[in-house]
Write a protein that holds these residues in place. Sequence first.
Motif: not given
Lengths: 265, 265, 265, 265
Positions: C157, C161, C164, C175-179, C181-183
Amino acid sequence: MREKLFVIIFGADTKPGKAFDLILIVLIIFSITIVMLESLPDKSDVFYYRLNVLEWVVTSIFLVEYIVRIWIVRKPWRYIFSALGIIDLLAIIPSFLGLAFSGTHMLVVLRALRLLRIFRILKLTRYMDEGSQLWRALVASRKKIGVFIFTVVVLIIIMGTMMYIIESNQESGFTSIPISIYWSVVTLTTVGYGDIAPVTALGQTLASIVMIMGYAIIAVPTGIVTVELGRKPCAEIIHPACSFCGKKGHDKDAVFCKYCGKKLG
Amino acid sequence: MREKLFVIIFGADTKPGKAFDLILIVLIIFSITIVMLESLPDKSDVFYYRLNVLEWVVTSIFLVEYIVRIWIVRKPWRYIFSALGIIDLLAIIPSFLGLAFSGTHMLVVLRALRLLRIFRILKLTRYMDEGSQLWRALVASRKKIGVFIFTVVVLIIIMGTMMYIIESNQESGFTSIPISIYWSVVTLTTVGYGDIAPVTALGQTLASIVMIMGYAIIAVPTGIVTVELGRKPCAEIIHPACSFCGKKGHDKDAVFCKYCGKKLG
Amino acid sequence: MREKLFVIIFGADTKPGKAFDLILIVLIIFSITIVMLESLPDKSDVFYYRLNVLEWVVTSIFLVEYIVRIWIVRKPWRYIFSALGIIDLLAIIPSFLGLAFSGTHMLVVLRALRLLRIFRILKLTRYMDEGSQLWRALVASRKKIGVFIFTVVVLIIIMGTMMYIIESNQESGFTSIPISIYWSVVTLTTVGYGDIAPVTALGQTLASIVMIMGYAIIAVPTGIVTVELGRKPCAEIIHPACSFCGKKGHDKDAVFCKYCGKKLG
Amino acid sequence: MREKLFVIIFGADTKPGKAFDLILIVLIIFSITIVMLESLPDKSDVFYYRLNVLEWVVTSIFLVEYIVRIWIVRKPWRYIFSALGIIDLLAIIPSFLGLAFSGTHMLVVLRALRLLRIFRILKLTRYMDEGSQLWRALVASRKKIGVFIFTVVVLIIIMGTMMYIIESNQESGFTSIPISIYWSVVTLTTVGYGDIAPVTALGQTLASIVMIMGYAIIAVPTGIVTVELGRKPCAEIIHPACSFCGKKGHDKDAVFCKYCGKKLG
């Protein structure tokens, strides 16, 4: 006087000796930084020129050092052909090589190898121990690893060729067997760039097999090294050393030294 | 009164203490969720504004908590500079940092570190044990791992530079040595994005060597940690020695000496 | 009569029992094949219709089987809520779920879980042993693995961030924090798709750290499981079991049973 | 005369025997090189023709060798159906297979398998030992690995289908269940090409789970093999038992019993 120099240049226990090694390390990092800067795109000629000069300064210092080393050691040839001597030489050659083949002077990064002597300065004999433990483990398992790698290579060649036969008609990048073997390495090691990837059903099936193989056989080198490192895990703990023969490595349930038969303290 | 607060805020054995920690965790998860929502694209200003307010509310709560903690502990400085204290502070700073540099306030996710105290609440002392066991294993093997990583870094620098020398003339993305070193990391760790990949035969050959190296040397850290973790069983021995034959190495669940059959103390 | 059915449906030692299980497996593989065929693009409606019919046939057979199982067991509820019962139910539900939500009926592949009973038919009790050994090792190390995964998640996490914050202004896909985190997951696990990859120097540096971390910490779960599996590697070999108390797990150098103190045969 | 041939062809201890094996290896490497050259794009017909001729020369040599082998061995059938015999046959078939199906003659790379006999020539009995040790470890853990792989396959099928249900409407490449299962393999093994990657939030979440699973369960095969390899040290014990106290478990290099201090036989 040669004695003094020897202590300074080869030793790392005296203050000057430490200082000398420290200066070397600074120079090495400095020269590596130069090369990196140099490689950065769109730099002015002036900038490039200055970097070039600085690099030659460092190189000449190393050259002098190398000559001095040869001069002060008792057995020059032994030093020259020792691992240490070769590494020292490799730190100088590239600059001159660069005169012949442009770009090759960047191999001065080979100086990075000399950084490993940082352990000596920091008096990290402990570190050296750890290092040599790892080294011993790797050496002890070199045969097993050799057999393993040889087998893997044969596997890679065969898999690569099969993929070429299957995929060569597609637009998937398997343009020749060497390329396919390269793909085979990329896949088996689970690196997976994706620049070359199978598109046919058959190709993807075979690829899946290669992947699962690669995923499974990584267990082998790991197992080998682990076992080597694990030999006598609790040895040192119980009996640091036999007080008679001074040998180490007694099992935790040993009562007598297994080498001289004397009772262990 | 300070006593009471201390038990509530620092303890986790009493009901209020547990409740307090539980509230903290809810707040942490809540604030992390806020930041994530905030990062999602095309959000209305109103939405953004509300999130911002909510975040400041949470932050101020944490700020108050932090101050109270400092107020109630006997040795404030010791707490402030303890791992716990620093983590608590890190949970507050970002919000204020965000005022200066836009975006940085998102570092409030550092609060996630505080989630690790969840183990305490759940009374998972067992978990803490396990955790500290892992920790001890890693600490015990830090020297070996240090030597290993240092060597790998040197390797990565050299490999990266070689690839730059080989591939820099191609369109394969090796535009500078730092980039090539980045590629070197991506490949050696078997991540393999594929955004940078060699195209020349020589480059692909060298890349293959890097991959196989990366595939093989992963065995080293694994081996190190495994051996360290494996030490435990013989490190913590319930029965130091049989009182009759004095032999060691009895298992936790042993009732009788396995060498002389006498009852163990 | 219920007795007979019980032996056939639940047992795997009698001929009819084996036959029954074998039929089940054939049906399972058959229905999975149907779903796969169905998923293949550009199929005619007739073809689709036939597959659909076949699938309902298989489903109804499983439904009947499930009802019979409930009918013949002494304690229906215990069976229904047992792992086995739930798996059996999961093999039926999807077909009906598919009536409500198109596509979901493909979850009939959950029937694959029932294939694990193949071990029973082949009378591979040995296999079951091996399986349960692995299982025990994993269960024994669940706490350690839990702590490990929780820590890794927190790490992921935070890293996501940070990336990001660094890369969000670029066209690199963060493009976003969830993305992000996926990375972070994609990178830490060394999968590395490359669909999202850092382009800034700072981003690539942080990414390198994430990769090396991911490369190093894989050693932890491996170490945990290996140690668990390795407990008493040579136990069974020497003393299969104490002839008095029947307990196993004596060390190779044990002379007396460590549980009852009787001499080992 | 058959005796002589037998010693030369099957033996590797005599000079001629070594020479023979050496020639074989040279021929194998030579023929593999031919195939690779042949696969390289834009080659002239003449060039191709010559390679073709050379390949047939090598093949005919191997054919003759194979016939001679059958002729000189006492039990031809046993040889033909032995691993060695099959490998020798596989080295010939492809050339003839190539007459029927173009391209398949490239399978002559299967000759690479014969390279494994290089160990014999180099008199690397030690290597053979190491190899067979690895082999034994793998064979000993085949059951565990079997259970492991079977479970993983079931997992892969289910995960792949779920991804298909989630992503099939997107442009992310999950065009059918088989393809999705292929993606599942690529991801679980941490290869990660990126040719197929989820784009929906749900898909990426599920993918993350698959990755972390893949990252974690690699610990299992590693653990299995490591433990198997680790058994060795206690399996092969030089001193079965001390002749005085009868205690076992003495190391190879032990001279005295480590329990009673008496000299070991």
